[in-house]
Design a protein around this motif. Structure first.
Motif, short mmCIF file in Angstrom:
data_model
loop_
_atom_site.label_atom_id
_atom_site.label_comp_id
_atom_site.label_asym_id
_atom_site.label_seq_id
_atom_site.Cartn_x
_atom_site.Cartn_y
_atom_site.Cartn_z
N UNK A 77 0.81 -1.24 0.01
CA UNK A 77 -0.08 -0.13 -0.10
C UNK A 77 1.02 1.38 0.13
N UNK A 78 1.75 1.24 0.95
CA UNK A 78 2.75 2.30 1.11
C UNK A 78 3.46 2.68 -0.44
N UNK A 79 3.78 1.56 -0.95
CA UNK A 79 4.74 1.82 -2.38
C UNK A 79 3.56 2.41 -3.33
N UNK A 80 2.33 1.89 -3.53
CA UNK A 80 1.34 2.09 -4.54
C UNK A 80 0.77 3.51 -4.14
N UNK A 112 -7.89 4.19 -7.51
CA UNK A 112 -8.03 3.27 -6.39
C UNK A 112 -8.42 1.59 -6.80
N UNK A 113 -9.17 1.78 -7.80
CA UNK A 113 -9.55 0.49 -8.52
C UNK A 113 -8.35 -0.21 -9.15
N UNK A 114 -7.37 0.82 -9.75
CA UNK A 114 -6.21 -0.05 -10.26
C UNK A 114 -5.15 -0.45 -9.37
N UNK A 115 -5.15 0.33 -8.16
CA UNK A 115 -4.28 0.00 -7.01
C UNK A 115 -4.70 -1.32 -6.42
N UNK A 116 -6.07 -1.47 -6.12
CA UNK A 116 -6.81 -2.77 -5.58
C UNK A 116 -6.33 -3.80 -6.60
N UNK A 117 -6.34 -3.67 -7.74
CA UNK A 117 -6.00 -4.70 -8.70
C UNK A 117 -4.57 -5.21 -8.80
#
Ligand code: ATP
Length: 326
Positions: free
Chosen positions: A137-140, A165-170
């Protein structure tokens, strides 16, 4: 090893045909009639690791059906599929750890939770340890610039923030391939650009293979080096973007601004697209007339400005769709 290998893949749907009216409804119950639709018809292609591929085609061309077979949601009727060396049919669960999906039109995040809690949740689904999730999470968060709204409930985010956020979740589980379906749909031009930049960054930083489906030519043009066009379930074009743009139609757009009006007549290889006052917009078929010969048709002293450009990708794609339909 390629990221995706598809060999002679086919899928047919059998659907009930319902006749009109009450009698038709009764008939369809007692004497149902069926028709078959060949949604995917003997397609083969490979995608290299780290490639960003545009997989496009008109509505009903068979894109979603193909993606569903690549991700193990649908069983192929015929043919072989391998994604990161895994058969989606035999090892769907194993494959799930290697792929991610982003659907611009479909929310995957829980709207009452914050992006941070969503990421923790998705990380847990993929069996990541707490520390791994926190680090990821920290990185993204930095790459996708989420700091400002990572603790705001998803329902209060703008569409652009939500898509980020959708992209990060994926990406939480470090997928090697990301299937993206219309990732920029409904976004304003500035946010679209921002999302495209992030997709490029993600591809570069993590070497993520991206399988992109989009009706937005901007997405395709800005992101993809290769394009596969499908229609009626068949691959009708598999080419590099460079080749497609510069060689497929062998056409250039020539815009000439003149001091005084010049009566210009079409000749072989040159079509007038627009003529307004002293400005002319021409399409030059370079297989029949070179650009320099086209320019020579004008009185050099009368020219104020010239602009040579490629045929817009949107026009090329529309022409391919039309050709295939006819
Ligand atoms: P779009 O751009 O509109 O999303 P697409 O290229 O993704 O289209 P598909 O959804 O793959 O197209 O559909 C291909 C064909 O298969 C269409 O004719 C569609 O009606 C049919 N089809 C897709 N899914 C099913 C299904 N579950 N049952 C019956 N027919 C289906």
């Amino acid at each position: 090893m390629n990221a995706i290998e598809v060999k002679q893949l086919s899928k047919t749907f059998r659907i009930k045909v319902k006749e009109k009216g009450l009698k038709g409804s009764m008939n369809s119950i007692f004497h149902p009639k069926y028709k078959t639709i060949k949604a995917v018809d003997d397609i083969s292609f490979q995608v290299e690791k780290g490639e960003i591929l545009a997989f496009i085609g008109p509505n009903g061309a068979g894109k979603s059906t193909t993606i569903k077979m690549l991700t193990g949601i649908l069983y192929p009727e015929q043919g072989d599929v391998s994604v990161m060396g895994i058969s989606p049919i035999e090892k769907r669960k194993k494959l799930a750890y290697k792929i991610g999906t982003v659907f611009g039109q479909k929310e995957q995040l829980w709207t009452h939770l914050t992006p941070y809690d969503n990421f923790k949740f998705f990380g847990a689904i993929y069996d990541l340890k707490d520390k791994e999730i926190e680090d990821r999470i920290e990185e993204l968060k930095d790459v996708f610039e989420l700091e400002e709204f990572i603790n705001t409930p998803v329902r209060n985010l703008s569409l652009g923030q939500r898509i980020r956020c959708e992209i990060v979740a994926s990406l939480i589980h470090k997928p090697e391939i990301l299937f993206m379906d219309e990732p920029t749909i409904g976004l304003d031009p500035v946010v679209k650009e921002n999302i495209r930049e992030l997709i490029k960054k993600m591809n570069k930083e993590y070497n993520t293979t991206i399988f992109l489906t989009s009706h937005d030519v901007g997405d395709i043009e800005k992101l993809c080096k290769r394009i596969i066009i499908v229609n009626h379930g068949k691959v009708v074009l598999d080419d590099s973007m460079e080749h497609l743009k510069y060689h497929y139609l062998n056409k250039k757009i020539l815009e000439v601004k003149m001091k005084e009006y010049q009566d210009f007549k079409e000749v072989e290889g040159i079509t007038i697209l627009k003529s307004k006052a002293n400005n002319l917009k021409l399409e030059v078929d370079t297989t029949k007339k070179t650009i320099s010969d086209a320019i020579k048709l004008f009185d050099a002293d009368n020219m104020i400005d010239i602009n040579i450009s490629n045929v817009p990708l949107e026009k090329i794609i529309t022409e391919i769709y039309k050709e295939v339909k006819s």
